[in-house]
Design a protein around this motif. Structure first.
Motif, mmCIF file in Angstrom:
data_model
loop_
_atom_site.group_PDB
_atom_site.id
_atom_site.type_symbol
_atom_site.label_atom_id
_atom_site.label_comp_id
_atom_site.label_asym_id
_atom_site.label_seq_id
_atom_site.Cartn_x
_atom_site.Cartn_y
_atom_site.Cartn_z
ATOM 1 N N ALA C 248 -35.932 69.072 100.916
ATOM 2 C CA ALA C 248 -35.186 69.755 101.977
ATOM 3 C C ALA C 248 -34.995 71.215 101.582
ATOM 4 O O ALA C 248 -35.087 71.563 100.399
ATOM 5 C CB ALA C 248 -33.842 69.084 102.197
ATOM 6 N N SER C 251 -31.103 75.782 101.767
ATOM 7 C CA SER C 251 -30.070 76.289 102.665
ATOM 8 C C SER C 251 -29.520 75.190 103.582
ATOM 9 O O SER C 251 -28.580 75.413 104.315
ATOM 10 C CB SER C 251 -30.653 77.429 103.513
ATOM 11 O OG SER C 251 -31.823 76.955 104.158
ATOM 12 N N ASP C 252 -30.131 74.003 103.513
ATOM 13 C CA ASP C 252 -29.706 72.926 104.412
ATOM 14 C C ASP C 252 -28.751 71.923 103.755
ATOM 15 O O ASP C 252 -28.446 70.885 104.351
ATOM 16 C CB ASP C 252 -30.941 72.170 104.938
ATOM 17 C CG ASP C 252 -31.605 72.902 106.091
ATOM 18 O OD1 ASP C 252 -30.989 73.871 106.605
ATOM 19 O OD2 ASP C 252 -32.732 72.523 106.461
ATOM 20 N N LYS C 255 -25.629 71.390 105.703
ATOM 21 C CA LYS C 255 -26.037 70.879 107.007
ATOM 22 C C LYS C 255 -26.419 69.397 106.925
ATOM 23 O O LYS C 255 -26.005 68.575 107.745
ATOM 24 C CB LYS C 255 -27.231 71.701 107.500
ATOM 25 C CG LYS C 255 -27.741 71.353 108.881
ATOM 26 C CD LYS C 255 -28.876 72.306 109.221
ATOM 27 C CE LYS C 255 -29.518 71.985 110.564
ATOM 28 N NZ LYS C 255 -30.635 72.913 110.810
ATOM 29 N N LEU C 256 -27.212 69.058 105.895
ATOM 30 C CA LEU C 256 -27.649 67.666 105.745
ATOM 31 C C LEU C 256 -26.466 66.743 105.444
ATOM 32 O O LEU C 256 -26.407 65.626 105.949
ATOM 33 C CB LEU C 256 -28.704 67.560 104.633
ATOM 34 C CG LEU C 256 -30.106 68.022 105.031
ATOM 35 C CD1 LEU C 256 -31.006 68.125 103.803
ATOM 36 C CD2 LEU C 256 -30.717 67.062 106.056
ATOM 37 N N LEU C 294 -35.504 66.510 108.677
ATOM 38 C CA LEU C 294 -35.365 67.707 107.838
ATOM 39 C C LEU C 294 -35.731 67.447 106.378
ATOM 40 O O LEU C 294 -35.653 68.340 105.545
ATOM 41 C CB LEU C 294 -33.918 68.228 107.902
ATOM 42 C CG LEU C 294 -33.470 68.738 109.273
ATOM 43 C CD1 LEU C 294 -31.997 69.114 109.241
ATOM 44 C CD2 LEU C 294 -34.305 69.946 109.681
#
Lengths: 417, 196, 333
Positions: C248, C251-252, C255-256, C294
């Motif tokens: 992934a 930067s996620d 978010k994840l 993602l």
């Protein structure tokens, strides 16, 4: 001091309690169980102020000990056999971290085949784990060695195993002199750790060390053991000054002066050996006995010195290195490097096989007459071994080895020894 | 050195008997060593325990293979275990039974021994009478004190008190003294037979 | 003078921990007095969820214990990236012993403190999912059942990342790891395996069990602060995405973590003495597909012929969590 007729385990429990441990971890395994039971009872009864933890495995027992010792508490546990192996990873870790934990090993064989009886396979399997290993000959010495062990461990910041023969000592009732609290307090100062998990002065303990320094850290562990070679006799002398008894030290020579043949052994079998040697000496045999109390560190120089002048050394071992031979004997050979003295190994007492005076006497006589193989097993039933090997040659699916061996030997329930 | 071997079954207090024997000797300022023939034995299984007594320190650690005395807490072992292994002809034999040596099927063995050193005592019956429980171990020690002459029955009583407390200890001691008297009666009778 | 752009954080969202809020409701991370227990300079990967989780959790624990805190650490990424001697990121007394014994070591520390009458000092143990749900599980269960005074923090990134992304018992079904390759009839980690340790912890009836994610800083800090003040065994299972192991974007991570909660695959709740007492509701339900897409560890489920059957099986797991924990606030909707 109080003379008592008590079980070895109870004596050790009382000795440990006198050392004022702050944390005790307990997990049952024969034959050490009575020791921690005794301590647990003292804690429950309010006679001993300590944290007593019933943990879920030996691995946890040593791990809890690591945590409590690192947090600055005097810490004790006991184990044996499978238990020692089950905690092996943590045993190495405790010494690697330099935590002065004291642990009793009630020496017992290792399975398979499962066997609850005494030999030295457990301690010997971890001889190079970085712990100091002291072997007790009697229950009195087991008591005394525990008191010395805390002092030794804490002075060097190295963990110490006190090894005592399972059942033979742990379950034997004999006369012991249990010191008073005042005596032990005068001998053993409170624990001043070299490193401690303290919010006032945070440190990181147990981080990674790469090739750039791992050798040096390990050499320092070795250096600690070498320091112990000096400290162990000093502590034994100090112990004598306080308690009036010879106990501990590196080695214990018995009638070695002028002996042509010296028997080397560790632990309780030394008593039986001394009885046999006394009888043979009365018949004119130039025999001596050398007990090794400190197996780690191994006192190379002291042993070499004690064996000066003897022609032959017979190492009687309660375990062996499968595929090679004697373990203690290999160490003794290092001590005798270049002297040309003959070193014989006889393995005896495996899995609780009784070491009898008659077999010992026969072995000693054979050794003195140069009739003993360099590596042999006392009271071995050769025909049973040969039959099992023969069976395996003939039948592919020969079944579980141990079962066939017992079928060959027959019913044993009616035998005393 | 005086070596005793005790045979019984798991649950009969065989090991405790050897321990009490050693404590009794200790209380008489002697050296003593008691230890079980170690095993992971469950209730009912044959159990062996040993006790050595001496006036000097005992260094020997081998099992007792040539006993001076054998105590049999359960006569059903006679046909199952070689309880007399190594027993000397002039040794002591004490069996917990209300029956005779002949009735127990060991008449041959008993006849070869000194009759003043072989006794059957109904220790279980005495235990049931005084204790209400079939625990023959302490009772037999009372008998052993008289038979062997190696210990004062008071030392046995003191040893019993280190292992049991209160009423249980006292009842055991009463039963042990009764067993002592029973042996005394049998030996006196036997001495009369021997001398007549 | 160079211009320092001021980022705009909307107050009232769950991700805000910053200093624009009123002082009384700022997160510990937003305070100048935070302890920086896991200090900067360590070697964690960019976007490491575990580093974030540990930093948030330990600073909160330090804050509430007035810096009277000792940590025992299992072997794993957290241990390795934070401490090669002579450097250490830890600003609190810290010990690493072995992979499988962090809980027991912490028990020992707690016992020593009790023996010394130091009830003011609190103890935490921490490890990854491998060190917690697999190799350290025996010691963890022992610590729970004895109700030892330890807060255990599990940073769950759903595989053995330190050794190169191998499957653990916390690895979800269908996931690609180095030991569950996307090959054969059932690509990736099989369905019907694995365990969810928070519910096992609850079965020990310990005083406090909770789950959290690094996406909700306030919730995480609240749970740490609450747990550290409870005497006895506490367990906090923190969901920490691993950019490397999951394939992934760094930067996620947040978010994840948020999406795992919002799709229902990772239920966020707290429980006392074996009973669920609070649930973080899903604010905006999303399909699991959005979350899975993602991450390259699920890449074999997508592409030209998407494995819709497998995706729906994963969706079914999320739906079951939603039902079991009541993750949807139907009244509000």
């Amino acid at each position: 001091m109080t003379l008592k007729q008590i079980e070895g385990s109870q004596g050790v429990a009382e000795a440990v309690a006198l050392c004022r441990p702050e944390v005790i971890c307990a997990y049952p395994i024969s034959p050490q169980t009575h020791i921690v039971e005794g301590l647990g009872e003292m804690v429950k009864a309010g006679q001993l102020r300590a944290e007593f933890l019933n943990v879920e495995s030996e691995f946890a027992a040593m791990s809890v000990a690591i945590g409590s010792s690192a947090a600055g508490a005097r810490t004790y546990t006991a184990t044996a056999s499978q238990g020692l192996l089950f905690m092996a990873e943590a045993v190495f870790n405790a010494s690697g971290l330099g935590l002065p934990i004291v642990m009793t090993i009630a020496n017992r064989a290792i399975g398979a085949p499962i066997n609850i009886w005494n030999d030295h396979s457990d301690s010997m399997s971890l001889r190079d784990c970085g712990w100091i290993q002291l072997f007790a000959e009697t229950n009195q010495e087991a008591i005394d060695l525990h008191i010395q062990a805390f002092k030794l461990a804490e002075e060097l910041s190295v963990p110490v195993m006190v090894c005592m023969d399972g059942f033979i000592l742990t379950h034997a009732y004999e006369r012991v002199d249990v010191p008073s609290q005042e005596q032990v307090d005068a001998f053993l100062p409170s624990f001043e750790p070299r490193q401690v998990l303290d919010p006032a002065r945070p440190v990181s303990i147990g981080a990674m060390v790469g090739p750039e320094a791992y050798t040096e850290v390990r050499v320092l562990a070795h250096a600690k053991q070498i320091q112990a070679l000096t400290l162990i006799p000093e502590i034994a002398a100090e112990f004598k000054a306080h308690f009036g008894r010879d106990s501990g030290g590196l080695i214990q020579p018995y009638c070695c002066d002028g002996a042509h043949t010296v028997v080397i052994a560790l632990g309780s079998v030394l008593g039986t050996i001394k009885d046999v040697v006394d009888e043979l000496r009365a018949q004119g045999c130039a025999l001596g006995v050398l007990g090794i109390t400190s197996f780690r560190p191994f006192p190379l120089m002291e042993i070499r010195q004690a064996l000066l002048g003897c022609q032959r050394v017979l190492v009687l071992e309660k375990s062996f290195a499968v595929g090679v031979g004697g373990i203690v004997a290999t160490n003794v050979r290092m001590a005798l490097d270049g002297t040309g003295q003959k070193v014989l190994t006889v393995v005896a007492g495996l899995g609780g096989r009784a070491i009898t005076k008659s077999s010992l006497a026969a072995t000693l006589v054979a050794a003195m007459n140069d009739q003993l193989e360099p590596f042999s097993f006392m009271d071995l039933q050769h025909e049973v071994v040969d039959r099992a090997l023969g069976r395996e040659r003939q039948i592919r699916r020969s079944g579980p080895v141990a079962e066939s061996v017992l079928r060959d030997i027959g019913v044993v329930a009616s035998k005393i020894s | 050195m005086f070596q005793t071997r005790i045979h019984g079954r798991g649950g009969q207090g065989v090991v405790t008997a050897a321990e009490m024997l050693s404590i009794a000797a200790f209380l008489e300022n002697r050296h003593a060593q008691a230890f079980p023939n170690f095993g992971s034995e469950r209730t009912g299984a044959p159990v062996v325990a040993f006790c050595r007594m001496d006036d000097k320190e005992i260094r020997l650690r081998e099992p007792v293979m040539a006993p001076d005395a054998v105590l049999i807490q359960d006569p059903t072992l006679l046909q199952q275990v070689d309880v007399f292994q190594g027993l000397r002809q002039d040794g002591f034999m004490l069996i917990n039974s209300a029956r005779s040596f002949e009735a127990l099927g060991i008449g041959d063995i008993a006849r070869n021994m000194n009759p003043l050193r072989c006794v059957c005592v109904p220790a279980t019956e005495l235990a049931l009478r005084f204790l209400g429980r079939p625990m023959p171990n302490a009772v037999l020690l009372g008998a052993f004190a008289r038979l062997s002459g190696r210990l004062a029955v008071d030392s046995v009583a003191a040893a019993v008190r280190t292992k049991f407390s209160g009423v249980v200890a006292e009842k055991n001691i009463t039963a042990a003294r009764a067993a002592f008297d029973e042996v005394d009666r049998q030996l006196t009778q036997q001495a009369g037979v021997t001398h007549s | 003078m160079s211009h320092q752009p001021v980022k705009f954080y909307q107050t009232g969202t769950f991700t805000v921990g910053n200093r624009l809020l009123d002082e009384s409701i700022r997160s510990v991370q937003a305070t100048k007095t935070r302890s920086n227990s896991l200090n900067s300079g360590h070697r964690a990967c960019q976007g490491c969820g575990e580093a974030l989780g540990a930093r948030y959790a330990l600073d909160a624990a330090m804050d509430v214990s007035q810096r009277q805190l000792i940590a025992a650490n299992a072997t794993g990424c957290l241990e390795v990236f934070s401490t090669p001697y002579p450097e250490t990121s830890w600003q609190l007394p810290w010990i690493h012993s072995l992979f499988g014994n962090a809980a027991a070591v912490a028990t020992g520390i707690a016992a020593a403190l009790r023996a010394k009458g130091r009830s003011d000092v609190r103890v935490i143990a921490q490890g990854g999912d491998g060190g917690t749900t697999d190799i350290g599980f025996g010691c963890l269960s022992g610590m729970f059942e004895r109700n030892d005074d330890v807060l255990y923090l599990c940073y769950d990134n759903e595989a053995y990342m330190n050794t190169g992304v191998q499957r653990s018992s916390a690895t979800p079904p269908a996931v690609r790891t180095a030991t569950t390759m996307p090959l054969g009839a059932e690509p990736g980690n099989p369905f019907g395996q694995g365990k969810f340790v928070p519910t096992i912890a609850m079965a020990h009836r310990i005083p406090y069990v909770a789950t959290a994610t690094v996406a909700d800083l306030f919730d995480l800090e609240y749970k740490v602060k609450k747990a550290i003040q409870i005497r006895g065994a506490k367990y906090l299972h923190i969901f920490v995405p691993c950019p490397l192991g999951w394939g992934a974007a760094s930067s996620d991570t947040i978010k994840l973590a948020d999406m795992a909660k919002e799709c229902g695959l990772f239920p966020v709740f707290e429980a006392e003495h074996g009973k669920v007492t609070g649930v973080s509701k899903i604010r905006k339900l999303i399909p699991v597909e959005d979350y899975l897409k993602l991450q390259r560890r699920y890449a074999h489920l997508f592409g030209k012929a998407p494995a819709t059957d497998v995706i729906s099986k994963i969706q079914a797991r999320a739906d079951e969590n939603i039902r079991t924990y009541g993750l949807l606030d139907t009244d509000v909707r």
